[in-house]
Design a protein around this motif. Structure first.
Motif, PDB file in Angstrom:
ATOM      1  N   TRP A 106      42.650  57.830  57.577  1.00  0.00           N
ATOM      2  CA  TRP A 106      42.221  58.802  56.568  1.00  0.00           C
ATOM      3  C   TRP A 106      43.251  59.922  56.548  1.00  0.00           C
ATOM      4  N   ARG A 107      43.810  60.193  55.369  1.00  0.00           N
ATOM      5  CA  ARG A 107      44.770  61.268  55.208  1.00  0.00           C
ATOM      6  C   ARG A 107      44.303  62.222  54.132  1.00  0.00           C
ATOM      7  N   ARG A 108      44.508  63.496  54.406  1.00  0.00           N
ATOM      8  CA  ARG A 108      44.169  64.507  53.393  1.00  0.00           C
ATOM      9  C   ARG A 108      45.378  65.406  53.166  1.00  0.00           C
ATOM     10  N   ASP A 109      45.767  65.546  51.890  1.00  0.00           N
ATOM     11  CA  ASP A 109      46.793  66.497  51.489  1.00  0.00           C
ATOM     12  C   ASP A 109      46.110  67.732  50.923  1.00  0.00           C
ATOM     13  N   TYR A 110      46.586  68.911  51.340  1.00  0.00           N
ATOM     14  CA  TYR A 110      45.941  70.167  50.950  1.00  0.00           C
ATOM     15  C   TYR A 110      46.682  70.891  49.839  1.00  0.00           C
ATOM     16  N   GLN A 111      47.871  70.427  49.486  1.00  0.00           N
ATOM     17  CA  GLN A 111      48.666  71.132  48.488  1.00  0.00           C
ATOM     18  C   GLN A 111      48.858  70.264  47.251  1.00  0.00           C
ATOM     19  N   SER A 112      48.728  70.887  46.089  1.00  0.00           N
ATOM     20  CA  SER A 112      48.956  70.205  44.819  1.00  0.00           C
ATOM     21  C   SER A 112      50.295  70.659  44.252  1.00  0.00           C
ATOM     22  N   THR A 113      51.041  69.700  43.733  1.00  0.00           N
ATOM     23  CA  THR A 113      52.289  69.988  43.032  1.00  0.00           C
ATOM     24  C   THR A 113      52.256  69.223  41.719  1.00  0.00           C
ATOM     25  N   GLY A 114      51.983  69.935  40.627  1.00  0.00           N
ATOM     26  CA  GLY A 114      51.872  69.264  39.337  1.00  0.00           C
ATOM     27  C   GLY A 114      50.764  68.220  39.369  1.00  0.00           C
ATOM     28  N   ASP A 115      51.091  66.989  38.939  1.00  0.00           N
ATOM     29  CA  ASP A 115      50.083  65.936  38.894  1.00  0.00           C
ATOM     30  C   ASP A 115      49.858  65.284  40.262  1.00  0.00           C
ATOM     31  N   ALA A 116      50.647  65.640  41.287  1.00  0.00           N
ATOM     32  CA  ALA A 116      50.402  65.162  42.649  1.00  0.00           C
ATOM     33  C   ALA A 116      49.394  66.114  43.280  1.00  0.00           C
ATOM     34  N   ARG A 117      48.123  65.789  43.155  1.00  0.00           N
ATOM     35  CA  ARG A 117      47.057  66.705  43.520  1.00  0.00           C
ATOM     36  C   ARG A 117      46.624  66.522  44.967  1.00  0.00           C
ATOM     37  N   ALA A 118      46.046  67.582  45.505  1.00  0.00           N
ATOM     38  CA  ALA A 118      45.462  67.512  46.843  1.00  0.00           C
ATOM     39  C   ALA A 118      44.268  66.566  46.827  1.00  0.00           C
ATOM     40  N   GLY A 119      43.994  65.964  47.971  1.00  0.00           N
ATOM     41  CA  GLY A 119      42.858  65.061  48.051  1.00  0.00           C
ATOM     42  C   GLY A 119      42.963  64.108  49.215  1.00  0.00           C
ATOM     43  N   ASN A 120      41.988  63.201  49.282  1.00  0.00           N
ATOM     44  CA  ASN A 120      41.891  62.238  50.374  1.00  0.00           C
ATOM     45  C   ASN A 120      42.482  60.897  49.965  1.00  0.00           C
ATOM     46  N   SER A 121      42.976  60.175  50.942  1.00  0.00           N
ATOM     47  CA  SER A 121      43.396  58.790  50.732  1.00  0.00           C
ATOM     48  C   SER A 121      43.072  57.999  51.985  1.00  0.00           C
ATOM     49  N   TYR A 122      42.837  56.704  51.799  1.00  0.00           N
ATOM     50  CA  TYR A 122      42.424  55.833  52.902  1.00  0.00           C
ATOM     51  C   TYR A 122      43.292  54.575  52.878  1.00  0.00           C
ATOM     52  N   LEU A 123      43.630  54.124  54.043  1.00  0.00           N
ATOM     53  CA  LEU A 123      44.519  52.972  54.172  1.00  0.00           C
ATOM     54  C   LEU A 123      44.009  52.058  55.266  1.00  0.00           C
ATOM     55  N   LEU A 124      43.839  50.789  54.933  1.00  0.00           N
ATOM     56  CA  LEU A 124      43.460  49.767  55.901  1.00  0.00           C
ATOM     57  C   LEU A 124      44.661  48.851  56.094  1.00  0.00           C
ATOM     58  N   THR A 125      45.152  48.733  57.301  1.00  0.00           N
ATOM     59  CA  THR A 125      46.361  47.954  57.581  1.00  0.00           C
ATOM     60  C   THR A 125      46.058  46.828  58.541  1.00  0.00           C
ATOM     61  N   LEU A 126      46.702  45.707  58.316  1.00  0.00           N
ATOM     62  CA  LEU A 126      46.626  44.562  59.214  1.00  0.00           C
ATOM     63  C   LEU A 126      48.014  43.951  59.289  1.00  0.00           C
ATOM     64  N   SER A 127      48.592  43.930  60.467  1.00  0.00           N
ATOM     65  CA  SER A 127      49.915  43.354  60.679  1.00  0.00           C
ATOM     66  C   SER A 127      49.786  42.233  61.697  1.00  0.00           C
ATOM     67  N   LEU A 128      50.188  41.019  61.281  1.00  0.00           N
ATOM     68  CA  LEU A 128      50.216  39.870  62.183  1.00  0.00           C
ATOM     69  C   LEU A 128      51.609  39.816  62.796  1.00  0.00           C
ATOM     70  N   LYS A 129      51.731  40.242  64.045  1.00  0.00           N
ATOM     71  CA  LYS A 129      53.042  40.487  64.643  1.00  0.00           C
ATOM     72  C   LYS A 129      53.909  39.244  64.712  1.00  0.00           C
ATOM     73  N   ASN A 130      53.326  38.112  65.070  1.00  0.00           N
ATOM     74  CA  ASN A 130      54.133  36.938  65.376  1.00  0.00           C
ATOM     75  C   ASN A 130      54.290  35.991  64.196  1.00  0.00           C
ATOM     76  N   LEU A 131      53.739  36.331  63.042  1.00  0.00           N
ATOM     77  CA  LEU A 131      53.760  35.411  61.924  1.00  0.00           C
ATOM     78  C   LEU A 131      55.175  35.291  61.374  1.00  0.00           C
ATOM     79  N   GLY A 132      55.694  34.073  61.374  1.00  0.00           N
ATOM     80  CA  GLY A 132      57.002  33.807  60.809  1.00  0.00           C
ATOM     81  C   GLY A 132      58.148  34.296  61.647  1.00  0.00           C
ATOM     82  N   ARG A 133      57.929  34.441  62.955  1.00  0.00           N
ATOM     83  CA  ARG A 133      59.022  34.957  63.788  1.00  0.00           C
ATOM     84  C   ARG A 133      60.096  33.917  63.991  1.00  0.00           C
TER      85      ARG A 133
END
Length: 746
Positions: free
Chosen positions: A719-746
């Motif tokens: 969960w990330r929150r930006d507190y500063q708005s610059t033009g159309d890049a507004r403050a707000g929350n964002s969420y990211l779900l990541t999955l990395s398969l380390k050994n795939l295709g090594r």
């Protein structure tokens, strides 16, 4: 939001858990067949089978050979071992039973309870098969069929590239695996193909998936890459569907549509190629959305729909052992696009190209730069384009009196669409000599000379007068003589060793025509421990510290068992009272400089601490206070960074005061889980910087996440929150779900 290639795009269906029937992926209690022993006898025919066994029986009537007891068979690179082998010479049928293992020429090993082969050892049927791939990964199945070309067809199989034992060597269930009704392994393509498959992650099972394949080598194939998913306040839910298009083994094109629930789609394309001389890549983004104005006049909330995009390219080629060519391309349509789509948070983009030649004693660079500003309130027409810069350096060792001579020739042209233009050229020579006296003092002698030529136009466009210089052609000469003495003392303290080294430096230099030439590269001047004993405390070439001075200080260090402490402190004194060009507040403007220092503390691998400071020479007020500290191990730690610049410098954009704190940490729990977070807070107020928008405690952004990491996967929710708005890049929350398969295709 920008995402990596390996993200948890399909993570929603992981909540649909279900049982998964699969064969065991654990090791079998048998070693793979050993390579054939080199023989001094004449080589055997290509179709001849070599074998050895403890006992050998031959049925003349049935023409069946039965070998038992550690049987080994080899033919054309294929190897077999088993407890017992029956070979029907009439039909060519070979049946191996008991601890059976077969290895192909690529190094893949197939284990089974029993294997029925032809006498070529290249094809056959295996019951309860386990295939261990030479490039990593394993496939287990109820039954497998091996064809003449090496293709393996498996029924009711499981595949994983995770370790199947823990650090103690005990069996464990892999973190992820794929089960399928049909699995095909193609060694020639280094890929595994799945039909009617399901993906299993940490015990959760997906619904049935369409037919797909995964790499088990370094082959470049066309196919769908792992999707990505994220959520932001402005764009809504984001789904990334990257597709790799193989254009050859040395080049590929990735086409990645970004689908948003609250915005129009965005197309991302990435081309990469490897050549015999190097590699290059080019990434592009394109979309249409509402954007702010150019923001050169300040913050604005007005927006308009427009075509938006970004180009990011990188290249490096080693033409021969000495010559290299490198470059980068970075261009964006507007100032807020990168922040709006979470591609980058940089406030300036630099495009660069350089041709370089490097050998043991010389260096040549022919380079160019272009700058695009993304800062609010800055005009793009004032940004420099430097083309070309030619820099040549040559070193001569064991030269005059046994010292080292370095010569340099440099030329630079800087142009602006709506600002000052400058052309510069100089030639310099520097002689350095180092010696040790009979009492152990280290003596350093330096002689330096340089001649400069400048041509300037449009200087009135530069708002800060001390940066302008004079229009037209200007020349100047620079010279300096320096002598430095260090006297190290070594002794015991607290059961360890300490070193104390006083330092004294004298620099003599005549007056220099600094203000006659523009200042393009020496603006962010500040006294600190890293430049205290430098010949010129200005960065860059355009300004020269022309005051003769004495610099004094000391280095101290203490080494104990598991503990290391070091410190540096010093000050300088100008030997003349002529006016200086150094701005008041830099610590160098008066005859006595401020006091600067650095302290480092390290306790094993658990604590690292660095403190840099500058104290006012008159009242010891802290003008610079910078702390970086980390406590903990790799898995559990806390880190803090604090910076305060209290220099009271007015009117110079590169030397404004500021105060900020950065904090972060990670707490590991259980065996593979951890929670982590980071934050940045602007502590500057208008008393420190009149242009600051901060009120003395303004959060910039923070991140908080939970992560699972083992030797096979990285899984995280952020969960990330930006507190500063610059033009159309507004403050707000964002969420990211990541999955990395380390050994795939090594």
């Amino acid at each position: 939001m920008r995402r990596l290639d390996l993200l948890a795009g399909g993570a929603i269906w992981l909540s649909m858990a279900g049982p998964a029937a699969a064969q065991t992926l654990q090791d079998r209690p048998v070693a793979p067949p050993a390579p054939a022993i080199e023989s001094t006898a004449a080589p055997v025919a290509a179709d001849q089978v070599q074998f050895s066994a403890g006992t050998l029986e031959y049925d003349y009537n049935a023409d069946i050979v039965t070998a038992a007891g550690a049987v080994r068979m080899t033919r054309e690179g294929d190897r077999l071992r088993a407890d017992k082998v029956e070979w029907n010479r009439k039909t060519g049928r070979v049946v191996a039973t008991g601890n059976v293992a077969v290895t192909n020429p690529q190094g893949d090993v197939a284990y089974g309870d029993s294997i029925e082969l032809t006498d070529s050892l290249k094809d056959g049927v295996v019951d309860n098969i386990l295939v261990v791939l030479e490039r990593g990964g394993r496939i287990a199945a109820v039954r497998g069929t091996r064809q003449q070309d090496g293709t393996v067809l498996l029924d009711r199989a499981a595949f994983s590239q995770c370790p199947v034992t823990d650090s103690d060597g005990c069996p464990k269930e892999p973190s992820w695996k794929i089960t399928a009704v049909k699995v095909t392994y193609r060694p020639d393509r280094e890929r595994v193909y799945f039909d009617q498959a399901r993906f299993h992650l940490l015990g959760l099972t997906s619904p049935a998936l369409p037919r797909f394949s995964v790499p088990v080598g370094e082959a470049n194939d066309t196919g769908l890459l792992t999707p990505g998913i994220g959520i932001t306040r402005l764009n809504g839910v984001e789904l990334v569907l990257p597709i790799n298009i193989a254009l050859g083994q040395d080049r590929s094109l990735i086409v990645a549509p970004h689908l948003f629930s609250s915005e129009l789609p965005m197309l991302e394309m990435r081309y990469a190629q490897v050549t015999q001389l190097g590699a290059f890549s080019l990434t592009g983004y394109a979309t249409s959305s509402r954007r702010s104005g150019d923001l050169s006049g300040g913050f604005t909330t007005e927006t308009e729909r427009a075509l938006r995009g970004y180009l990011d390219g990188k290249a490096r080629f080693q033409l021969d052992p000495n010559w290299s060519l490198s470059g980068s391309l970075r261009m964006v349509t507007d100032r807020t696009f990168l922040r709006r789509y979470d591609i980058s948070r940089e406030d300036r983009l630099r495009t660069h190209v350089a041709l370089e030649r490097i050998d043991a004693d010389s260096y040549l660079s022919i380079a160019g730069w272009a700058v695009q500003t993304l800062r609010v309130g800055e005009r793009q027409g004032m940004q420099p384009v430097a083309l070309p810069e030619i820099d040549y350096r040559r070193r001569f060792t064991d030269a005059l009196l046994g010292g080292t001579i370095q010569v340099q020739a440099n030329t630079l042209a800087i142009g602006r669409r709506a600002g000052q233009d400058t052309q510069r050229a100089f030639v310099s020579a520097r002689w350095d000599w180092r010696g040790i006296t009979t009492l152990g003092q280290e003596v350093l002698l330096t002689a330096f000379g340089r001649g400069d030529a400048y041509n300037t136009s449009g200087s009135a466009a530069t708002t800060i007068a001390s940066y302008r210089g004079l229009d037209g052609f200007q020349t100047r000469a620079i010279g300096a003589l320096a002598a430095e003495v260090r006297w190290p003392f070594v002794g015991q303290l607290l059961g360890g060793f300490q070193r104390f080294a006083p330092r004294l430096q004298i620099v003599a230099t005549p007056p220099t025509r600094n203000l006659a030439v523009p200042n393009e590269d020496a603006r962010a001047v500040d006294l600190e421990d890293s430049n205290l004993f430098a010949l010129n405390r200005f960065p860059g070439y355009d300004r020269w510290e022309d005051s003769s001075r004495v610099t004094y200080g000391a280095d101290w260090s203490l080494d104990l068992t598991g503990i290391a402490v070091s410190a540096t402190v010093g000050q300088s004194y100008r030997l003349n009272d002529r006016p200086t060009i150094l701005p008041s507040g830099t610590g160098l403007s008066d005859r006595f400089s401020d006091i600067v220092g650095r302290t480092n503390v390290r306790i094993g691998e658990f604590v690292t601490f660095t403190h840099r400071y500058r104290l006012d020479k008159d009242n010891l007020a802290v003008r610079r206070n910078e702390i970086d500290a980390t406590v903990g191990s790799r898995r559990t730690y806390a880190t803090v960074g604090y910076l305060r610049l209290n220099r009271n410098i007015q009117g110079l954009e590169d030397l404004q005061d500021r105060e900020e704190v950065r904090a972060g940490g990670r707490l590991a729990f259980a065996r593979y889980w951890s929670v982590w977070g980071s934050a940045m807070i602007d502590l500057t107020d208008r008393a420190e910087d009149p242009l600051s928008q901060s009120d003395g405690f303004t959060p910039i952004r923070h991140r908080v996440g939970v992560a699972y990491e083992d030797d096979c996967i990285d899984l995280g929710l952020t969960w990330r929150r930006d507190y500063q708005s610059t033009g159309d890049a507004r403050a707000g929350n964002s969420y990211l779900l990541t999955l990395s398969l380390k050994n795939l295709g090594r």
